[in-house]
Design a protein around this motif. Sequence first.
Motif, PDB file in Angstrom:
ATOM      1  N   VAL A  27       0.827  -1.192   0.000  1.00  0.00           N
ATOM      2  CA  VAL A  27       0.000   0.000   0.000  1.00  0.00           C
ATOM      3  C   VAL A  27       0.869   1.252   0.000  1.00  0.00           C
ATOM      4  CG1 VAL A  27      -1.621   1.330   1.412  1.00  0.00           C
ATOM      5  CG2 VAL A  27      -2.015  -1.088   1.050  1.00  0.00           C
ATOM      6  N   ALA A  28       2.044   1.190   0.621  1.00  0.00           N
ATOM      7  CA  ALA A  28       2.916   2.356   0.744  1.00  0.00           C
ATOM      8  C   ALA A  28       3.545   2.752  -0.576  1.00  0.00           C
ATOM      9  CB  ALA A  28       4.002   2.083   1.781  1.00  0.00           C
ATOM     10  N   ARG A  90       3.165  11.628   3.722  1.00  0.00           N
ATOM     11  CA  ARG A  90       2.283  12.283   4.690  1.00  0.00           C
ATOM     12  C   ARG A  90       1.422  13.344   4.012  1.00  0.00           C
ATOM     13  NH1 ARG A  90       5.859  14.787   8.878  1.00  0.00           N
ATOM     14  NH2 ARG A  90       7.438  14.232   7.379  1.00  0.00           N
ATOM     15  N   THR A  91       1.959  13.969   2.984  1.00  0.00           N
ATOM     16  CA  THR A  91       1.232  15.042   2.306  1.00  0.00           C
ATOM     17  C   THR A  91       0.258  14.538   1.256  1.00  0.00           C
ATOM     18  OG1 THR A  91       3.069  15.255   0.763  1.00  0.00           O
ATOM     19  CG2 THR A  91       3.044  16.744   2.660  1.00  0.00           C
ATOM     20  N   GLY A  92       0.330  13.285   0.902  1.00  0.00           N
ATOM     21  CA  GLY A  92      -0.581  12.757  -0.105  1.00  0.00           C
ATOM     22  C   GLY A  92      -0.011  11.555  -0.817  1.00  0.00           C
ATOM     23  N   LEU A  93      -0.557  11.280  -1.971  1.00  0.00           N
ATOM     24  CA  LEU A  93      -0.129  10.151  -2.789  1.00  0.00           C
ATOM     25  C   LEU A  93       0.534  10.688  -4.048  1.00  0.00           C
ATOM     26  CD1 LEU A  93      -0.430   6.949  -3.214  1.00  0.00           C
ATOM     27  CD2 LEU A  93      -2.152   7.647  -4.863  1.00  0.00           C
ATOM     28  N   LEU A 150      -4.947   9.502   0.924  1.00  0.00           N
ATOM     29  CA  LEU A 150      -6.002   8.514   0.712  1.00  0.00           C
ATOM     30  C   LEU A 150      -6.345   7.831   2.039  1.00  0.00           C
ATOM     31  CD1 LEU A 150      -4.712   6.686  -2.480  1.00  0.00           C
ATOM     32  CD2 LEU A 150      -6.508   8.374  -2.323  1.00  0.00           C
ATOM     33  N   SER A 151      -7.131   8.469   2.859  1.00  0.00           N
ATOM     34  CA  SER A 151      -7.509   7.821   4.110  1.00  0.00           C
ATOM     35  C   SER A 151      -8.979   8.082   4.396  1.00  0.00           C
ATOM     36  CB  SER A 151      -6.636   8.348   5.244  1.00  0.00           C
ATOM     37  OG  SER A 151      -6.763   9.753   5.356  1.00  0.00           O
ATOM     38  N   ARG A 152      -9.507   7.256   5.227  1.00  0.00           N
ATOM     39  CA  ARG A 152     -10.928   7.390   5.622  1.00  0.00           C
ATOM     40  C   ARG A 152     -11.078   8.485   6.632  1.00  0.00           C
ATOM     41  NH1 ARG A 152     -14.312   3.766   3.473  1.00  0.00           N
ATOM     42  NH2 ARG A 152     -13.432   1.874   2.753  1.00  0.00           N
TER      43      ARG A 152
END
Length: 152
Positions: A27-28, A90-93, A150-152
């Motif tokens: 996922v990382a 941390r800032t995004g994908l 990308l998080s809930r």
Amino acid sequence: MTTEHPVDEHHWPATQVRRLCARVAEVAEGGLDLRARPDAAVVRRWLAARLAFGVTTAALGYTVLVADELVTNAYEHTGAPRRLRYTRHRTGLLLEVTDAAPHRTRTLAAIRDGVREYGTGLAVVTSSALDWGVHHDAAEKTVWALLPGLSR
């Protein structure tokens, strides 16, 4: 005398720990070789399968859409796609699509400046990404897009 141990909810068997660690690592960050030009649907499913872990449907949809536009551009405008890569920060994908056409950036610069000579693919990227750009050297070019986390 036999001693029974209570079930420890926090103790997982080693095989499950290895599988979870592999899933979290996948996922990382990850990459897909584009040199064989896999079908766009294959690319979308590959990316969605890796990023769906703990992600909202809307965020996943925007991410797959941006990746699809970047890969399609590499297929159509360079003829030499190499790889799709994703990296969570941390800032995004961060999505990156690399091709073997380092000097084909005039259209990209024009689109970034608001001039559209061709389709609207990078306009979609511009409206969906936090930022995007191009890095090139003598051998290849990478078009990248930074998307919200990308998080809930």
